[in-house]
Design an enzyme around this catalytic site. Structure first.
Site, PDB file in Angstrom:
ATOM      1  N   SER A 186      27.081  50.763 -11.350  1.00  8.93           N
ATOM      2  CA  SER A 186      27.474  49.401 -10.986  1.00  8.93           C
ATOM      3  C   SER A 186      27.348  49.228  -9.479  1.00  8.93           C
ATOM      4  CB  SER A 186      28.927  49.156 -11.399  1.00  8.93           C
ATOM      5  OG  SER A 186      29.405  47.958 -10.820  1.00  8.93           O
TER       6      SER A 186
ATOM      7  N   TYR B 106      37.371  52.184 -12.352  1.00 10.93           N
ATOM      8  CA  TYR B 106      36.051  51.879 -12.902  1.00 10.93           C
ATOM      9  C   TYR B 106      34.944  52.264 -11.912  1.00 10.93           C
ATOM     10  CZ  TYR B 106      32.078  48.937 -14.282  1.00 10.93           C
ATOM     11  OH  TYR B 106      30.835  48.488 -14.603  1.00 10.93           O
TER      12      TYR B 106
END
Ligand code: NAP
Length: 254
Positions: A146, A159
């Site tokens: 990400s 995350y």
């Protein structure tokens, strides 16, 4: 599936980015095994779309946070491939499945931490390890990270850290698997308008506008911005790309 077919295994192929990857890979003549966690119906739709386009596809249930289920999953997939193609092997493994967690650091519980790390890091680590004997020499592994592993938006500490771990893992895998000519790369999408994170990027106008405002190309990403890049990384032309982090974000937070 016919013999001598090229096969990709995509985790989380029922929706969002994984769905687009599955469709783009099939367009390039690659047969697809995709997984879903709970959305069998969506997964079946993707399988049907691929078959309608003339490639073979199958969907299997997998919780990538549940490492205890991996042996049975690998047996299921390799048994299926053996029967359909005469070989249990795959050519491409795409570690894509995942969920988001938006919680400030101070409020992140140990349980939520374990859920995210299990899905995004431990699961990627051990699924790849268990799949490895069945990845053809010269194959490819693509790990989905990400943009949040490069830039920091509050509320994404676990995350993003798990994605950061996957990026480091990618380089180690590239080093260790080079002897088998397996290339390993990270694709790091920016914010994409999918169901991810409760669909915030797609459905929350303020969030969507904020992302557009910090993206050089002036909009949030769409699933269709990502699948073709993954398909390219599985093409013969991309064979010399190895151990790279390829950010696909339209120039977010530069
Ligand atoms: P999505 O639209 O919510 O789709 C998630 C996919 O992962 C679905 O196929 C889902 O299966 C599967 N999945 C969810 N939890 C799972 C679990 N525990 N075990 C196995 N499969 C599971 O999400 P997306 O936007 O496509 O995200 C895909 C990947 O891109 C994720 O790794 C995410 O972290 C990453 N990413 C997304 C964005 C973004 O803004 N969307 C940005 C950067 C990176 P079911 O359909 O059965 O639930």
């Amino acid at each position: 599936m016919r013999s001598k077919t090229t096969v990709a295994l995509i985790t989380g192929g029922s929706r969002g980015l994984g769905r687009d990857m599955a469709l783009r890979l099939a367009e390039k003549g690659i047969d697809v095994i995709l997984t879903y966690n709970s959305n069998k119906t969506e997964a079946d739709h993707v399988v049907a779309a691929i078959k309608a386009a003339g490639r073979q596809a199958a969907a299997f249930q997998l919780d990538t946070g549940d490492t205890a289920s991996f042996d049975a999953f690998i047996r299921q997939v390799t048994g299926y491939l053996e029967q359909e193609t005469g070989s249990p092997n795959i050519d491409f493994l795409i570690n894509n499945a995942g969920i988001g967690l938006n919680k400030p650091f101070a409020e992140t519980s140990e349980e939520a931490f374990d859920t995210i790390v299990n899905i995004h890091f431990k699961g990627v680590y051990f699924l790849t390890q268990k799949a490895l004997p069945f990845i053809n020499d010269g194959g490819r592994i693509i790990n989905i990270s990400s943009g949040l592993a490069r830039f920091s938006f509050p509320g994404n500490s676990v995350y993003a850290a798990a994605k950061g771990a996957v990026e480091v893992l990618t380089r180690y895998l590239a080093k260790e698997l080079g002897a088998r000519r397996i290339a390993v790369n990270t694709v790091a999408p920016g914010a994409i308008a999918t169901d991810f994170g409760g669909g915030r990027t797609r459905d929350n106008k303020e969030v969507n506008a904020q992302i557009a405002g910090v993206t050089a190309l002036g909009r949030a990403g769409e699933a269709e911005d990502i699948g073709g890049v993954v398909a390219f990384l599985c093409s013969p032309e991309a064979g010399w790309i190895n151990a790279q982090r390829i950010e696909v974000s339209g120039g977010m937070m530069i």
